[in-house]
Design an enzyme around this catalytic site. Sequence first.
Site, PDB file in Angstrom:
ATOM      1  N   VAL A 169     106.392  56.628  35.971  1.00 20.79           N
ATOM      2  CA  VAL A 169     107.154  57.420  34.874  1.00 20.79           C
ATOM      3  C   VAL A 169     108.329  57.071  34.591  1.00 20.79           C
ATOM      4  O   VAL A 169     109.196  56.886  35.248  1.00 20.79           O
ATOM      5  CB  VAL A 169     106.829  58.809  35.682  1.00 20.79           C
ATOM      6  CG1 VAL A 169     106.863  60.167  34.680  1.00 20.79           C
ATOM      7  CG2 VAL A 169     105.785  59.113  36.568  1.00 20.79           C
ATOM      8  N   THR A 184     104.238  64.620  27.710  1.00 24.99           N
ATOM      9  CA  THR A 184     105.655  64.156  28.306  1.00 24.99           C
ATOM     10  C   THR A 184     105.559  63.684  29.421  1.00 24.99           C
ATOM     11  O   THR A 184     106.495  63.196  30.070  1.00 24.99           O
ATOM     12  CB  THR A 184     106.856  65.335  28.011  1.00 24.99           C
ATOM     13  OG1 THR A 184     106.224  66.555  28.480  1.00 24.99           O
ATOM     14  CG2 THR A 184     107.178  65.450  26.566  1.00 24.99           C
ATOM     15  N   GLY A 185     104.540  63.812  30.240  1.00 28.05           N
ATOM     16  CA  GLY A 185     104.286  62.978  31.524  1.00 28.05           C
ATOM     17  C   GLY A 185     104.156  64.299  32.617  1.00 28.05           C
ATOM     18  O   GLY A 185     104.600  63.727  33.817  1.00 28.05           O
ATOM     19  N   LYS A 186     103.996  65.177  32.418  1.00 31.34           N
ATOM     20  CA  LYS A 186     103.862  66.357  33.677  1.00 31.34           C
ATOM     21  C   LYS A 186     102.858  66.238  34.535  1.00 31.34           C
ATOM     22  O   LYS A 186     103.064  66.176  35.734  1.00 31.34           O
ATOM     23  CB  LYS A 186     103.796  67.896  32.985  1.00 31.34           C
ATOM     24  CG  LYS A 186     104.861  68.124  32.019  1.00 31.34           C
ATOM     25  CD  LYS A 186     104.786  69.511  31.646  1.00 31.34           C
ATOM     26  CE  LYS A 186     103.571  69.794  30.555  1.00 31.34           C
ATOM     27  NZ  LYS A 186     103.651  69.256  29.384  1.00 31.34           N
ATOM     28  N   THR A 187     101.564  65.915  33.972  1.00 29.12           N
ATOM     29  CA  THR A 187     100.529  65.744  35.001  1.00 29.12           C
ATOM     30  C   THR A 187     100.784  64.188  35.698  1.00 29.12           C
ATOM     31  O   THR A 187     100.594  64.041  36.740  1.00 29.12           O
ATOM     32  CB  THR A 187      99.101  65.400  34.328  1.00 29.12           C
ATOM     33  OG1 THR A 187      99.055  66.356  33.291  1.00 29.12           O
ATOM     34  CG2 THR A 187      98.141  65.263  35.197  1.00 29.12           C
ATOM     35  N   LEU A 188     101.402  63.317  35.017  1.00 28.18           N
ATOM     36  CA  LEU A 188     101.887  61.937  35.574  1.00 28.18           C
ATOM     37  C   LEU A 188     102.804  62.305  36.715  1.00 28.18           C
ATOM     38  O   LEU A 188     102.595  61.672  37.849  1.00 28.18           O
ATOM     39  CB  LEU A 188     102.243  61.098  34.553  1.00 28.18           C
ATOM     40  CG  LEU A 188     102.199  59.557  34.802  1.00 28.18           C
ATOM     41  CD1 LEU A 188     100.765  59.109  35.004  1.00 28.18           C
ATOM     42  CD2 LEU A 188     103.100  58.749  33.695  1.00 28.18           C
ATOM     43  N   GLU A 202     112.128  54.650  -5.046  1.00 28.84           N
ATOM     44  CA  GLU A 202     112.375  54.249  -3.751  1.00 28.84           C
ATOM     45  C   GLU A 202     113.617  53.388  -3.559  1.00 28.84           C
ATOM     46  O   GLU A 202     114.413  53.685  -2.737  1.00 28.84           O
ATOM     47  CB  GLU A 202     111.226  53.642  -2.801  1.00 28.84           C
ATOM     48  CG  GLU A 202     109.798  54.343  -2.970  1.00 28.84           C
ATOM     49  CD  GLU A 202     110.099  55.729  -2.349  1.00 28.84           C
ATOM     50  OE1 GLU A 202     110.746  55.837  -1.540  1.00 28.84           O
ATOM     51  OE2 GLU A 202     109.108  56.502  -2.651  1.00 28.84           O
ATOM     52  N   HIS A 206     116.775  55.550  -3.460  1.00 29.42           N
ATOM     53  CA  HIS A 206     116.987  56.197  -2.208  1.00 29.42           C
ATOM     54  C   HIS A 206     117.907  54.987  -1.094  1.00 29.42           C
ATOM     55  O   HIS A 206     118.615  55.261  -0.473  1.00 29.42           O
ATOM     56  CB  HIS A 206     115.746  56.667  -1.417  1.00 29.42           C
ATOM     57  CG  HIS A 206     114.983  57.676  -1.899  1.00 29.42           C
ATOM     58  ND1 HIS A 206     115.634  58.881  -1.873  1.00 29.42           N
ATOM     59  CD2 HIS A 206     113.789  57.979  -2.215  1.00 29.42           C
ATOM     60  CE1 HIS A 206     114.863  59.926  -2.459  1.00 29.42           C
ATOM     61  NE2 HIS A 206     113.510  59.315  -2.485  1.00 29.42           N
ATOM     62  N   ASP A 242     111.685  65.659  -2.086  1.00 29.74           N
ATOM     63  CA  ASP A 242     113.266  65.095  -1.808  1.00 29.74           C
ATOM     64  C   ASP A 242     114.024  66.370  -1.907  1.00 29.74           C
ATOM     65  O   ASP A 242     114.992  66.490  -1.274  1.00 29.74           O
ATOM     66  CB  ASP A 242     113.655  64.137  -2.823  1.00 29.74           C
ATOM     67  CG  ASP A 242     112.865  62.833  -2.738  1.00 29.74           C
ATOM     68  OD1 ASP A 242     112.538  62.316  -1.549  1.00 29.74           O
ATOM     69  OD2 ASP A 242     112.964  61.844  -3.594  1.00 29.74           O
TER      70      ASP A 242
HETATM   71  N1  ATP Z   1     107.208  59.388  30.655  1.00 31.70           N
HETATM   72  C1  ATP Z   1     106.065  58.887  30.664  1.00 31.70           C
HETATM   73  N2  ATP Z   1     106.065  57.596  31.183  1.00 31.70           N
HETATM   74  C2  ATP Z   1     105.004  56.949  31.249  1.00 31.70           C
HETATM   75  N3  ATP Z   1     103.639  57.208  30.537  1.00 31.70           N
HETATM   76  C3  ATP Z   1     103.712  58.528  30.148  1.00 31.70           C
HETATM   77  C4  ATP Z   1     104.995  59.207  30.372  1.00 31.70           C
HETATM   78  N4  ATP Z   1     104.722  60.489  29.448  1.00 31.70           N
HETATM   79  C5  ATP Z   1     103.302  60.473  29.198  1.00 31.70           C
HETATM   80  N5  ATP Z   1     102.847  59.026  29.544  1.00 31.70           N
HETATM   81  C6  ATP Z   1     101.325  58.571  29.258  1.00 31.70           C
HETATM   82  O1  ATP Z   1     100.846  59.811  28.272  1.00 31.70           O
HETATM   83  C7  ATP Z   1      99.736  60.238  29.118  1.00 31.70           C
HETATM   84  C8  ATP Z   1      99.656  61.736  29.334  1.00 31.70           C
HETATM   85  O2  ATP Z   1     100.612  62.100  30.028  1.00 31.70           O
HETATM   86  P1  ATP Z   1     100.631  63.749  30.537  1.00 31.70           P
HETATM   87  O3  ATP Z   1      99.003  63.899  30.659  1.00 31.70           O
HETATM   88  O4  ATP Z   1     101.069  63.377  32.072  1.00 31.70           O
HETATM   89  O5  ATP Z   1     101.306  64.850  29.842  1.00 31.70           O
HETATM   90  P2  ATP Z   1     101.521  66.064  30.039  1.00 31.70           P
HETATM   91  O6  ATP Z   1     102.626  66.669  29.949  1.00 31.70           O
HETATM   92  O7  ATP Z   1     100.646  66.712  31.295  1.00 31.70           O
HETATM   93  O8  ATP Z   1     100.539  66.714  28.867  1.00 31.70           O
HETATM   94  P3  ATP Z   1      99.847  68.161  28.615  1.00 31.70           P
HETATM   95  O9  ATP Z   1     100.874  69.291  28.813  1.00 31.70           O
HETATM   96  O10 ATP Z   1      99.294  67.974  27.336  1.00 31.70           O
HETATM   97  O11 ATP Z   1      98.886  68.202  29.795  1.00 31.70           O
HETATM   98  C9  ATP Z   1     100.009  59.805  30.508  1.00 31.70           C
HETATM   99  O12 ATP Z   1      98.746  59.666  31.418  1.00 31.70           O
HETATM  100  C10 ATP Z   1     100.737  58.381  30.300  1.00 31.70           C
HETATM  101  O13 ATP Z   1     100.071  57.544  30.308  1.00 31.70           O
HETATM  102 ZN    ZN Z   2     111.811  60.193  -3.020  1.00 35.00          ZN
END
Ligand code: ATP
Ligand code: ZN
Length: 715
Positions: free
Chosen positions: A283, A325-329, A542, A545, A619
Amino acid sequence: MFSLSSTVQPQVTVPLSHLINAFHSPKSTSVSVSASVSHNQHRDLVLEHEAPSNEPVLNLRDLGLSELKIGQIDQLIDSLLPGFCKGKNISSHWRTSHVSAQSFFENKYGYIDVFSTLRSSCLYRQHSRTLKNICSDLQYWPVFIQSRGFKTLKSRTRRLQSTSERLAETQHITPSFMKGFLLRDRGSDVETLDKLMKTKNIPEAHQDAFKTGFAEGFLKAQALTQKTNDSLRRTRLILFVLLLFGIYGLLKNPFLSVRFRTTTGLDSAVDPVQMKNVTFEHVKGVEEAKQELQEVVEFLKNPQKFTVLGGKLPKGILLVGPPGTGKTLLARAVAGEADVPFYYASGSEFDEMFVGVGASRIRNLFREAKANAPCVIFIDELDSVGGKRIESPMHPYSRQTINQLLAEMDGFKPNEGVIIIGATNFPEALDNALIRPGRFDMQVTVPRPDVKGRTEILKWYLNKIKFDQSVDPEIIARGTVGFSGAELENLVNQAALKAAVDGKEMVTMKELEFSKDKILMGPERRSVEIDNKNKTITAYHESGHAIIAYYTKDAMPINKATIMPRGPTLGHVSLLPENDRWNETRAQLLAQMDVSMGGRVAEELIFGTDHITTGASSDFDNATKIAKRMVTKFGMSEKLGVMTYNDTGKLSPETQSAIEQEIRILLRDSYERAKHILKTHAKEHKNLAEALLTYETLDAKEIQIVLEGKKLELR
Ligand SMILES: Nc1ncnc2c1ncn2[C@@H]1O[C@H](COP(=O)(O)OP(=O)(O)OP(=O)(O)O)[C@@H](O)[C@H]1O
Ligand SMILES: [Zn+2]
């Protein structure tokens, strides 16, 4: 003279050609018929050969005709060969019975088809054949009758019951040989073979043949029974297998099986997932969250160490943050670090339409977990189970589920070693009872990664693929503000796919930029045919800009300019902040407005006021938003002072017009500044537009080369 007897049945043989004459003309001299002794007032028939004949000899007993009364035989022949007797013009005083065998069977058993078929196919059409043939046809009768009789009788019980009645009924009218056939299937029940032979007076010489025939019949019947039994067994087996499949299908179908599984208790199968392979190492970019969860890992590794001092660890930890954002991870990593079982459940799984199913699932989950402590229970999408307990007709039993969850969380002690980690994107939607101390009382925020976090995540996933050494993850990280970990993982994956499609050996910056734009703005629209005039306008727009961004001190550095249509746009210029911007200065905001104005100013300067296009509307949106916020939110207008104006619709008309006035001034000034820069750098503007027309896309370095007046190397 011949007699018929049902009791004494001597061997009767007669040449076939004589038979019919014998029936109808007993006194005929061509056949010598001598009567034998009569018993029981019956007459026995004894037919003797007069002269040896070559014709085959037919045994009447073999035909089952020995018990026939003459009248019955007469009727029989008449029915089989209509007109046969008439043709012979023989009148007989024996014809007394008006009930023929055929009509008897037709009335009683519905055998009409068999008989008529027999008659039409074998007999009727061939009535000119000799009786010899007819008699040989006759021998097939029993076959028809027997099989038919066997099939039509519904059940054995009925058969046995009704046979006696029928017997009485048929006693007087059925020819005895038919009686024998009708009774045949019953005979085996009531008579032994010996008895049968005795009653039938079978001569000794024929007894062996009789027994052999009986045995053959018995074996055939047995083989038939065996066959029927086998097929019955097979059918039963098939039905059983189908039943098993049905039950299995029911269990597998999440919708149909819910009720079934809960009522049968099968739902208790909650399997833990061992997460040894996922650790904090996996993570990236969420250092603070990892630090906070480290103590939970220590607790799971050694619960006693914490309880000795009397300290209490939270039972529940709430991970809060945007999706991906990686909560499950992180939760998996906690279990992996501590090397304990990990139980995963998604809140939506508990949201069932059946009463009590959600609650029962929660019970099962906690029962399993407690039995396997220490362990981690992870409930994803906690808001869908632990949302505010609303009285809604859509979720009439939501209370039950959440109450069960609360009860389970209260039901075990903090040192039991079960840690519940919940995740949600909407903490404000959670029921207050769930976040009070003693339940999910520890909250850990998992934010979107900053530029450093994004760089780490990109490096982590880049290391899983083949990439060129020139790849700079930081540049991609800078251009992916707001991307979550999951989105960055997807970006790298898409780049790898693109490289594979293009036949490249490794991923370069080009593929990474490509997939970034694809995620940000949608896929390229290469197939779109854009005429040269529109292409030229886009190139100058472009470049406008890009020139403003390049020559304005507080503008963000340019990353790329392109006239490749993508999503809804015909081209775009992307700018990269050096760092994530936590705050923006007035000068930076004004610079952003100036860059936005650059497109329209360029169109006006190059093609004239009459040829300006609609392409600048987004724009202007962008510039107007910035100006409005400067005036109403950031207190950056001298005239309106340091004050916020939230609901501008409710303000006094004077204040409203003052705000409008200030916004207009800011935008006008911005437009003038952009015009000045483009007029000053008209030559660079033209060079850049032409380079874009040639190369379609230019990166930061190439733009710099062009603006420094150097020649681009041909690609
Ligand atoms: N901080 C991180 N570092 C590495 N990989 C990440 C990270 N965040 C997300 N990922 C990748 O994205 C995938 C999905 O993330 P995850 O399921 O943990 O998100 P979540 O926050 O639980 O999402 P949700 O709220 O949708 O359940 C992970 O399996 C991983 O591969
Ligand atoms: Zn433009």
